[in-house]
Design a protein around this motif. Structure first.
Motif, PDB file in Angstrom:
ATOM      1  N   UNK A   1       0.921  -0.946  -0.119  1.00 52.15           N
ATOM      2  CA  UNK A   1       0.036  -0.094   0.064  1.00 52.15           C
ATOM      3  C   UNK A   1       0.744   1.161  -0.041  1.00 52.15           C
ATOM      4  N   UNK A   2       0.798   2.125  -1.016  1.00 57.71           N
ATOM      5  CA  UNK A   2       1.530   3.341  -1.023  1.00 57.71           C
ATOM      6  C   UNK A   2       0.949   4.391  -0.097  1.00 57.71           C
ATOM      7  N   UNK A   3       1.678   5.172   0.537  1.00 56.00           N
ATOM      8  CA  UNK A   3       1.287   6.249   1.322  1.00 56.00           C
ATOM      9  C   UNK A   3       2.271   7.478   1.961  1.00 56.00           C
ATOM     10  N   UNK A   4       1.756   8.068   2.786  1.00 51.77           N
ATOM     11  CA  UNK A   4       2.608   9.122   3.374  1.00 51.77           C
ATOM     12  C   UNK A   4       2.919   9.037   4.827  1.00 51.77           C
ATOM     13  N   UNK A   5       4.047   9.291   5.316  1.00 49.08           N
ATOM     14  CA  UNK A   5       4.139   9.188   6.842  1.00 49.08           C
ATOM     15  C   UNK A   5       3.681  10.299   7.322  1.00 49.08           C
ATOM     16  N   UNK A   6       2.923   9.949   8.158  1.00 53.17           N
ATOM     17  CA  UNK A   6       2.134  11.209   9.125  1.00 53.17           C
ATOM     18  C   UNK A   6       2.789  11.324  10.441  1.00 53.17           C
ATOM     19  N   UNK A   7       3.546  10.354  11.006  1.00 52.05           N
ATOM     20  CA  UNK A   7       4.253  10.672  12.287  1.00 52.05           C
ATOM     21  C   UNK A   7       5.307   9.575  12.538  1.00 52.05           C
ATOM     22  N   UNK A   8       6.537   9.999  13.107  1.00 52.39           N
ATOM     23  CA  UNK A   8       7.530   9.184  13.789  1.00 52.39           C
ATOM     24  C   UNK A   8       7.802   9.392  15.072  1.00 52.39           C
ATOM     25  N   UNK A   9       7.711   8.272  15.676  1.00 46.82           N
ATOM     26  CA  UNK A   9       8.043   8.523  17.253  1.00 46.82           C
ATOM     27  C   UNK A   9       9.119   7.461  17.406  1.00 46.82           C
ATOM     28  N   UNK A  10      10.376   8.094  17.810  1.00 46.26           N
ATOM     29  CA  UNK A  10      11.565   7.153  17.982  1.00 46.26           C
ATOM     30  C   UNK A  10      11.786   6.816  19.602  1.00 46.26           C
TER      31      UNK A  10
ATOM     32  N   UNK B   1      16.733   1.327  14.642  1.00 45.28           N
ATOM     33  CA  UNK B   1      17.799   1.219  13.586  1.00 45.28           C
ATOM     34  C   UNK B   1      17.105   1.212  12.233  1.00 45.28           C
ATOM     35  N   UNK B   2      16.025   0.596  11.951  1.00 50.37           N
ATOM     36  CA  UNK B   2      15.659   0.809  10.629  1.00 50.37           C
ATOM     37  C   UNK B   2      15.079   2.087  10.208  1.00 50.37           C
ATOM     38  N   UNK B   3      14.319   2.623  11.123  1.00 51.96           N
ATOM     39  CA  UNK B   3      13.755   3.836  10.921  1.00 51.96           C
ATOM     40  C   UNK B   3      14.854   4.935  10.632  1.00 51.96           C
ATOM     41  N   UNK B   4      15.921   4.891  11.475  1.00 50.66           N
ATOM     42  CA  UNK B   4      17.145   5.819  11.190  1.00 50.66           C
ATOM     43  C   UNK B   4      17.683   5.703   9.894  1.00 50.66           C
ATOM     44  N   UNK B   5      17.970   4.370   9.669  1.00 54.47           N
ATOM     45  CA  UNK B   5      18.699   3.846   8.333  1.00 54.47           C
ATOM     46  C   UNK B   5      18.077   4.134   6.908  1.00 54.47           C
ATOM     47  N   UNK B   6      16.463   4.320   7.053  1.00 54.54           N
ATOM     48  CA  UNK B   6      15.831   4.792   6.064  1.00 54.54           C
ATOM     49  C   UNK B   6      15.430   6.186   6.036  1.00 54.54           C
ATOM     50  N   UNK B   7      15.723   6.800   7.025  1.00 49.04           N
ATOM     51  CA  UNK B   7      15.919   8.210   7.211  1.00 49.04           C
ATOM     52  C   UNK B   7      14.385   8.638   7.140  1.00 49.04           C
ATOM     53  N   UNK B   8      13.623   8.178   7.794  1.00 46.38           N
ATOM     54  CA  UNK B   8      11.917   8.300   7.779  1.00 46.38           C
ATOM     55  C   UNK B   8      11.599   9.490   8.387  1.00 46.38           C
ATOM     56  N   UNK B   9      10.980  10.539   7.797  1.00 46.44           N
ATOM     57  CA  UNK B   9      10.324  11.645   8.278  1.00 46.44           C
ATOM     58  C   UNK B   9       8.969  11.935   7.860  1.00 46.44           C
ATOM     59  N   UNK B  10       8.220  12.753   8.829  1.00 46.18           N
ATOM     60  CA  UNK B  10       7.057  13.091   8.143  1.00 46.18           C
ATOM     61  C   UNK B  10       7.058  13.647   6.906  1.00 46.18           C
ATOM     62  N   UNK B  11       5.960  13.363   6.049  1.00 43.38           N
ATOM     63  CA  UNK B  11       5.783  13.760   4.682  1.00 43.38           C
ATOM     64  C   UNK B  11       6.466  12.785   3.695  1.00 43.38           C
ATOM     65  N   UNK B  12       7.296  11.954   4.038  1.00 41.95           N
ATOM     66  CA  UNK B  12       7.912  11.030   3.143  1.00 41.95           C
ATOM     67  C   UNK B  12       6.814   9.995   2.505  1.00 41.95           C
ATOM     68  N   UNK B  13       7.038   9.685   1.057  1.00 40.42           N
ATOM     69  CA  UNK B  13       6.265   8.874   0.188  1.00 40.42           C
ATOM     70  C   UNK B  13       6.747   7.420   0.661  1.00 40.42           C
ATOM     71  N   UNK B  14       6.134   6.504   1.291  1.00 45.80           N
ATOM     72  CA  UNK B  14       6.731   5.135   1.692  1.00 45.80           C
ATOM     73  C   UNK B  14       5.632   4.306   1.061  1.00 45.80           C
ATOM     74  N   UNK B  15       5.698   2.829   1.231  1.00 47.77           N
ATOM     75  CA  UNK B  15       5.061   1.863   0.694  1.00 47.77           C
ATOM     76  C   UNK B  15       5.003   0.763   2.249  1.00 47.77           C
ATOM     77  N   UNK B  16       3.782   0.578   2.520  1.00 50.85           N
ATOM     78  CA  UNK B  16       3.456  -0.391   3.516  1.00 50.85           C
ATOM     79  C   UNK B  16       3.393  -1.660   3.011  1.00 50.85           C
ATOM     80  N   UNK B  17       4.207  -2.648   3.324  1.00 51.74           N
ATOM     81  CA  UNK B  17       4.375  -3.962   2.818  1.00 51.74           C
ATOM     82  C   UNK B  17       4.122  -5.084   3.683  1.00 51.74           C
TER      83      UNK B  17
END
Length: 69
Positions: free
Chosen positions: A9-18, A42-58
């Motif tokens: 599922x394609x989507x956009x990050x709404x929030x990241x809580x580390x 470690x995975x979140x930081x490795x992907x450099x995930x931040x609010x507004x990024x376009x991502x895929x929920x697999x």
């Protein structure tokens, strides 16, 4: 990105809580749906995930992974 999972599922990050070890990633799929993926910090930081990024929920079995181009 090529991957064996077929439930993507394609989507956009709404929030990241580390946290200390894990990261809580909220992905907006389509109004009003939101999927929450719990992944390692470690995975979140490795992907450099931040609010507004376009991502895929697999979705594979009972788990949700996050992919980013």
């Amino acid at each position: 990105m090529q991957i064996s999972a077929r439930n993507i599922l394609e989507g956009k990050i709404e929030n990241v809580e580390l946290g200390a070890v894990m990261a809580n990633i909220k992905i907006k799929i389509e109004d009003p749906a939101v999927i929450t993926a719990i992944i390692t910090k470690e995975s979140a930081e490795g992907l450099k995930l931040k609010k507004g990024d376009d991502v895929s929920a697999i979705i594979k079995s009972t788990e949700i992974m996050v992919g980013k181009e």
